[in-house]
Design an enzyme around this catalytic site. Sequence first.
Site, mmCIF file in Angstrom:
data_model
loop_
_atom_site.group_PDB
_atom_site.id
_atom_site.type_symbol
_atom_site.label_atom_id
_atom_site.label_comp_id
_atom_site.label_asym_id
_atom_site.label_seq_id
_atom_site.Cartn_x
_atom_site.Cartn_y
_atom_site.Cartn_z
ATOM 1 N N ARG A 58 0.836 -1.199 0.000
ATOM 2 C CA ARG A 58 0.000 0.000 0.000
ATOM 3 C C ARG A 58 0.872 1.251 0.000
ATOM 4 O O ARG A 58 1.909 1.308 0.620
ATOM 5 C CB ARG A 58 -0.921 0.008 1.228
ATOM 6 C CG ARG A 58 -2.131 -0.914 1.037
ATOM 7 C CD ARG A 58 -3.033 -0.932 2.258
ATOM 8 N NE ARG A 58 -2.404 -1.569 3.396
ATOM 9 C CZ ARG A 58 -1.853 -0.944 4.411
ATOM 10 N NH1 ARG A 58 -1.902 0.386 4.479
ATOM 11 N NH2 ARG A 58 -1.278 -1.607 5.379
ATOM 12 N N LYS A 200 -8.421 -2.365 1.657
ATOM 13 C CA LYS A 200 -8.330 -1.498 2.816
ATOM 14 C C LYS A 200 -9.137 -0.203 2.612
ATOM 15 O O LYS A 200 -9.478 0.480 3.571
ATOM 16 C CB LYS A 200 -6.867 -1.191 3.142
ATOM 17 C CG LYS A 200 -6.146 -2.370 3.829
ATOM 18 C CD LYS A 200 -6.851 -2.760 5.116
ATOM 19 C CE LYS A 200 -5.986 -3.525 6.106
ATOM 20 N NZ LYS A 200 -5.836 -4.950 5.795
ATOM 21 N N HIS A 219 -9.316 -4.065 13.244
ATOM 22 C CA HIS A 219 -8.313 -4.706 12.393
ATOM 23 C C HIS A 219 -7.843 -5.953 13.137
ATOM 24 O O HIS A 219 -6.856 -5.933 13.867
ATOM 25 C CB HIS A 219 -7.146 -3.749 12.157
ATOM 26 C CG HIS A 219 -6.174 -4.221 11.116
ATOM 27 N ND1 HIS A 219 -4.818 -3.970 11.181
ATOM 28 C CD2 HIS A 219 -6.369 -4.928 9.976
ATOM 29 C CE1 HIS A 219 -4.226 -4.499 10.124
ATOM 30 N NE2 HIS A 219 -5.137 -5.090 9.382
ATOM 31 N N SER A 237 -0.019 -5.247 10.319
ATOM 32 C CA SER A 237 0.378 -6.139 9.231
ATOM 33 C C SER A 237 1.587 -6.994 9.601
ATOM 34 O O SER A 237 2.579 -6.488 10.132
ATOM 35 C CB SER A 237 0.723 -5.299 8.004
ATOM 36 O OG SER A 237 1.053 -6.150 6.942
ATOM 37 N N LYS A 241 -2.149 -12.268 12.267
ATOM 38 C CA LYS A 241 -3.606 -12.414 12.301
ATOM 39 C C LYS A 241 -4.064 -13.580 11.428
ATOM 40 O O LYS A 241 -4.830 -14.441 11.852
ATOM 41 C CB LYS A 241 -4.292 -11.124 11.805
ATOM 42 C CG LYS A 241 -4.121 -9.937 12.715
ATOM 43 C CD LYS A 241 -4.887 -8.719 12.210
ATOM 44 C CE LYS A 241 -4.472 -8.239 10.842
ATOM 45 N NZ LYS A 241 -3.062 -7.799 10.762
ATOM 46 N N THR A 242 -3.609 -13.573 10.173
ATOM 47 C CA THR A 242 -4.054 -14.598 9.226
ATOM 48 C C THR A 242 -3.469 -15.962 9.599
ATOM 49 O O THR A 242 -4.196 -16.966 9.664
ATOM 50 C CB THR A 242 -3.636 -14.202 7.792
ATOM 51 O OG1 THR A 242 -4.204 -12.925 7.492
ATOM 52 C CG2 THR A 242 -4.125 -15.220 6.769
ATOM 53 N N ASP A 256 -8.970 -10.672 8.950
ATOM 54 C CA ASP A 256 -8.403 -9.312 8.930
ATOM 55 C C ASP A 256 -9.301 -8.163 9.397
ATOM 56 O O ASP A 256 -8.810 -7.216 9.965
ATOM 57 C CB ASP A 256 -7.905 -9.004 7.518
ATOM 58 C CG ASP A 256 -6.936 -7.843 7.463
ATOM 59 O OD1 ASP A 256 -5.936 -7.873 8.201
ATOM 60 O OD2 ASP A 256 -7.175 -6.898 6.705
ATOM 61 N N ARG A 322 1.722 -12.232 -1.649
ATOM 62 C CA ARG A 322 0.387 -12.412 -1.058
ATOM 63 C C ARG A 322 -0.417 -13.477 -1.776
ATOM 64 O O ARG A 322 -0.223 -13.725 -2.975
ATOM 65 C CB ARG A 322 -0.401 -11.100 -1.160
ATOM 66 C CG ARG A 322 0.077 -9.996 -0.262
ATOM 67 C CD ARG A 322 -0.601 -10.067 1.087
ATOM 68 N NE ARG A 322 -0.024 -9.110 2.026
ATOM 69 C CZ ARG A 322 -0.491 -8.927 3.259
ATOM 70 N NH1 ARG A 322 -1.541 -9.612 3.695
ATOM 71 N NH2 ARG A 322 0.091 -8.073 4.066
HETATM 72 N N1 LIG Z 1 5.445 -16.792 15.838
HETATM 73 C C1 LIG Z 1 4.795 -16.428 14.736
HETATM 74 N N2 LIG Z 1 3.448 -16.267 14.755
HETATM 75 C C2 LIG Z 1 2.799 -15.884 13.641
HETATM 76 N N3 LIG Z 1 3.387 -15.655 12.455
HETATM 77 C C3 LIG Z 1 4.712 -15.805 12.361
HETATM 78 C C4 LIG Z 1 5.480 -16.185 13.499
HETATM 79 N N4 LIG Z 1 6.776 -16.263 13.112
HETATM 80 C C5 LIG Z 1 6.818 -15.939 11.824
HETATM 81 N N5 LIG Z 1 5.596 -15.671 11.345
HETATM 82 C C6 LIG Z 1 5.297 -15.251 9.945
HETATM 83 O O1 LIG Z 1 4.793 -13.949 10.028
HETATM 84 C C7 LIG Z 1 3.834 -13.728 9.016
HETATM 85 C C8 LIG Z 1 2.496 -13.348 9.622
HETATM 86 O O2 LIG Z 1 1.690 -12.894 8.573
HETATM 87 P P1 LIG Z 1 0.123 -12.778 8.590
HETATM 88 O O3 LIG Z 1 -0.324 -12.838 7.175
HETATM 89 O O4 LIG Z 1 -0.477 -13.732 9.542
HETATM 90 O O5 LIG Z 1 0.011 -11.302 9.141
HETATM 91 P P2 LIG Z 1 -1.295 -10.449 9.320
HETATM 92 O O6 LIG Z 1 -1.319 -9.967 10.723
HETATM 93 O O7 LIG Z 1 -2.452 -11.210 8.856
HETATM 94 O O8 LIG Z 1 -0.926 -9.221 8.355
HETATM 95 P P3 LIG Z 1 -1.848 -8.361 7.318
HETATM 96 O O9 LIG Z 1 -2.650 -7.421 8.138
HETATM 97 O O10 LIG Z 1 -0.862 -7.660 6.474
HETATM 98 O O11 LIG Z 1 -2.681 -9.307 6.567
HETATM 99 C C9 LIG Z 1 3.706 -15.016 8.224
HETATM 100 O O12 LIG Z 1 4.538 -14.911 7.110
HETATM 101 C C10 LIG Z 1 4.233 -16.053 9.219
HETATM 102 O O13 LIG Z 1 4.786 -17.166 8.574
HETATM 103 O O1 LIG Z 2 -3.780 -4.095 3.186
HETATM 104 C C1 LIG Z 2 -2.755 -4.716 2.961
HETATM 105 O O2 LIG Z 2 -1.916 -4.390 2.119
HETATM 106 C C2 LIG Z 2 -2.470 -5.927 3.725
HETATM 107 C C3 LIG Z 2 -3.062 -5.897 5.043
HETATM 108 O O3 LIG Z 2 -3.952 -6.664 5.326
HETATM 109 C C4 LIG Z 2 -2.551 -4.903 6.019
HETATM 110 O O4 LIG Z 2 -1.687 -4.119 5.696
HETATM 111 O O5 LIG Z 2 -3.021 -4.926 7.159
HETATM 112 MN MN LIG Z 3 -3.642 -10.909 7.209
#
Ligand SMILES: Nc1ncnc2c1ncn2[C@@H]1O[C@H](COP(=O)(O)OP(=O)(O)OP(=O)(O)O)[C@@H](O)[C@H]1O
Ligand SMILES: O=C([O-])CC(=O)C(=O)O
Ligand SMILES: [Mn+2]
Length: 537
Positions: A58, A200, A219, A237, A241-242, A256, A322
């Site tokens: 973004r 977003k 979020h 991010s 979460k995911t 998310d 992604r």
């Molecule tokens: N202990 C941990 N717990 C969770 N994730 C981990 C850990 N260690 C490494 N990672 C890595 O960190 C990343 C977490 O990404 P994830 O997509 O879950 O983030 P998100 O909070 O959903 O972000 P976004 O808001 O951007 O979608 C993944 O690539 C995962 O493999």
């Molecule tokens: O919006 C994006 O690019 C990915 C995301 O989920 C975040 O940043 O929280």
């Molecule tokens: Mn996510």
Amino acid sequence: MTAASLSFPLENQGITTSATIFANLGTAPLVEHALQRGEGQLTKDGALLVDTGKFTGRSVKDKFIVRDAATESTVNWGKINQSMAVEHWANLKADFLEALKDQDELYVADLFGGSQPEYRLNVRVITQKAWHSLFVRTLFVRPTAEELAAFAPEYTIINLPSFKANPERHGCRSDTVIAVNFTEKMILIGNTEYSGEMKKGVFGLLNFLLPAQGVMPMHCSANIGADGTSAIFFGLSGTGKTTLSADASRTLIGDDEHGWSDTAVFNFEGGCYAKMINLSAEGEPEIYATTKMFGTILENVAMDPETRELDFTDASKTENTRGAYPIEFIPNTSEKNLGPPPSNIILLTADAFGVLPPIARLTPEQAMYHFLSGYTAKVAGTEIGVTEPEATFSTCFGAAFMPRHPSVYGNLLKERIAKGGAQCWLVNTGWSGGKATQPGIKRMPIKATRALLNAALDGSLNDVEFRKDPNFGFEVPTAVPGVDSKLLDARGSWADQEEYDRTALDLVKAFVENFAQFEEHVDAAVLESAPGVAVAA
Ligand SMILES: Nc1ncnc2c1ncn2[C@@H]1O[C@H](COP(=O)(O)OP(=O)(O)OP(=O)(O)O)[C@@H](O)[C@H]1O
Ligand SMILES: O=C([O-])CC(=O)C(=O)O
Ligand SMILES: [Mn+2]
């Protein structure tokens, strides 16, 4: 298909164009269009692989909200919520409408932002690219045929990667622009192909609108345990979460964006958007499986041109690779896209200082403190310009998406915790044993994080012994079955413990400095639970 097949024609919205309109195409035709138009390639297993071009994250600095009567006193203006004058918007919109006129082909998708009828927005997304239409169909909530036949768009997104903005004429910063107009109910996106802007963008609309309906927009990810109770996982991010919400033993609500009403936690979306970097079948089996499914979109992942085999370890294009897939690609998902109000609230942080323990139990006041602080590291990639983990405070764990003052969201959380008595936890998915930037220092193993979370969520963690953290005042378990106790002792995991103490002090100072902006917005009890203070008291 032609414009006639839209239940609500573009002309009724003041949009005229000679383009062929592809209206509400399904997954298969959109994948075919994307391939025919050279927008992407199939992987060996049938996922659609696309390259998002120059923008792989973004573009936060190019995002603007139109400043008018609707937003003047309701938006928390500043570096994140940047204002665009009404006159500049008028020029921008006129130029977008002009650009639409002579397009050859356009895709139109009519979708919902939000899964629950009483809280959802009718959103029409007009795109140049077929894969963008597939992306929004995947991430947003898909109407039934019946709903589509009666669909009237309320909000409209126009996404034209070929559009070049002009800072002088449009009041923006560069030739890239993301402009949101709440009065005209429109988002204009120009000169970026990164699809997260659309996702977003809708989140920002809901974050602005839902507090007035008594819903807390969040979020966070959310899932339901075997005992029927929900957990939500806030986090910026890359904090997990995911990753952590996809768990074979729990029912996924969403990864998310959610709302917390008086009666439920519900998903805003109909799909997930997972980070793909270093994805493995062992660490994240459910997410890994989606990369082999027709209908999944993979962005910027490396692929062997011959074998069409993917390489998730390759970050040469971006760290922010992604995958977007419909939520039903995860085996165990909530049919109604909701669960009961949460019994557990997890605040995820990826601590780049290596100071925070892997899990801590929080009082409601500490939870408020940490929610408003929103401490984490920005991991490389999701935002342009971030190339290594960088300590940051992003209020509500999502400042970039929150148009209103943080206290609006903070007060909604406070009321809800007071009413429902949810247990709050802080979970560090970041680095331990040293700072993220030091050689050899690794992130917390996903397995350990999952084990600690499961113990917290099934209640067994409440039976173990806790100690009070001397810097932060929250409670940290000393031993948890199945988890290496060394990991639980953040200080002990450092080779040089005096360096830990100095680093912890730096972090405490950063918290205190950052929180000054919230002092007049919170109760004394929250201020008393600030790091440093809790300890001295
Ligand atoms: N202990 C941990 N717990 C969770 N994730 C981990 C850990 N260690 C490494 N990672 C890595 O960190 C990343 C977490 O990404 P994830 O997509 O879950 O983030 P998100 O909070 O959903 O972000 P976004 O808001 O951007 O979608 C993944 O690539 C995962 O493999
Ligand atoms: O919006 C994006 O690019 C990915 C995301 O989920 C975040 O940043 O929280
Ligand atoms: Mn996510």
